[in-house]
Design a protein around this motif. Structure first.
Motif, PDB file in Angstrom:
ATOM      1  N   LEU A   1     -37.048 -16.263 104.644  1.00 62.40           N
ATOM      2  CA  LEU A   1     -35.955 -15.848 105.526  1.00 62.40           C
ATOM      3  C   LEU A   1     -35.340 -14.532 105.063  1.00 62.40           C
ATOM      4  CD1 LEU A   1     -34.150 -19.240 106.231  1.00 62.40           C
ATOM      5  CD2 LEU A   1     -35.381 -17.812 107.859  1.00 62.40           C
ATOM      6  N   LEU A   2     -35.185 -14.375 103.762  1.00 67.78           N
ATOM      7  CA  LEU A   2     -34.606 -13.136 103.234  1.00 67.78           C
ATOM      8  C   LEU A   2     -35.531 -11.951 103.497  1.00 67.78           C
ATOM      9  CD1 LEU A   2     -33.031 -14.350  99.897  1.00 67.78           C
ATOM     10  CD2 LEU A   2     -31.832 -13.541 101.921  1.00 67.78           C
ATOM     11  N   GLU A   3     -36.833 -12.164 103.439  1.00 71.85           N
ATOM     12  CA  GLU A   3     -37.768 -11.078 103.699  1.00 71.85           C
ATOM     13  C   GLU A   3     -37.741 -10.664 105.161  1.00 71.85           C
ATOM     14  OE1 GLU A   3     -41.564 -12.445 102.349  1.00 71.85           O
ATOM     15  OE2 GLU A   3     -41.031 -12.262 100.234  1.00 71.85           O
ATOM     16  N   GLU A   4     -37.424 -11.595 106.055  1.00 69.06           N
ATOM     17  CA  GLU A   4     -37.398 -11.302 107.496  1.00 69.06           C
ATOM     18  C   GLU A   4     -36.125 -10.567 107.910  1.00 69.06           C
ATOM     19  OE1 GLU A   4     -37.953 -14.995 109.520  1.00 69.06           O
ATOM     20  OE2 GLU A   4     -40.001 -15.250 108.778  1.00 69.06           O
ATOM     21  N   LEU A   5     -35.064 -10.647 107.126  1.00 62.21           N
ATOM     22  CA  LEU A   5     -33.813  -9.986 107.481  1.00 62.21           C
ATOM     23  C   LEU A   5     -33.970  -8.479 107.428  1.00 62.21           C
ATOM     24  CD1 LEU A   5     -31.150 -12.109 105.575  1.00 62.21           C
ATOM     25  CD2 LEU A   5     -31.549 -12.053 108.030  1.00 62.21           C
TER      26      LEU A   5
END
Length: 71
Positions: free
Chosen positions: A62-66
């Motif tokens: 999820l953090l990589e997609e932000l």
């Protein structure tokens, strides 16, 4: 003289039946709660660690997609 790395001819060294060993079936029986002193290798502890690792993996994704802000 015996070669380096060859099996020992001493039955106490090769079979594990000497004073410092035991028979291959010696030790605590399976599911013996007295054998677990720190609860690190219990099924519940292993399952919890796997759940935490899965949750951390999802959080990383999820953090990589932000999108990164340029503030």
């Amino acid at each position: 003289m015996q070669e380096v790395g060859s099996a020992s001819l001493n039955p106490l060294c090769s079979g594990g039946f000497g004073m410092h060993g035991g028979t291959p079936a010696s030790g605590a029986p399976k599911a013996n709660q007295n054998a677990c002193t720190h609860d690190f290798f219990t099924k519940d502890a292993i399952a919890k660690r796997r759940q935490v690792q899965a949750l951390l993996g999802e959080a990383r994704k999820l953090l990589e997609e932000l999108p990164l802000s340029n503030a």
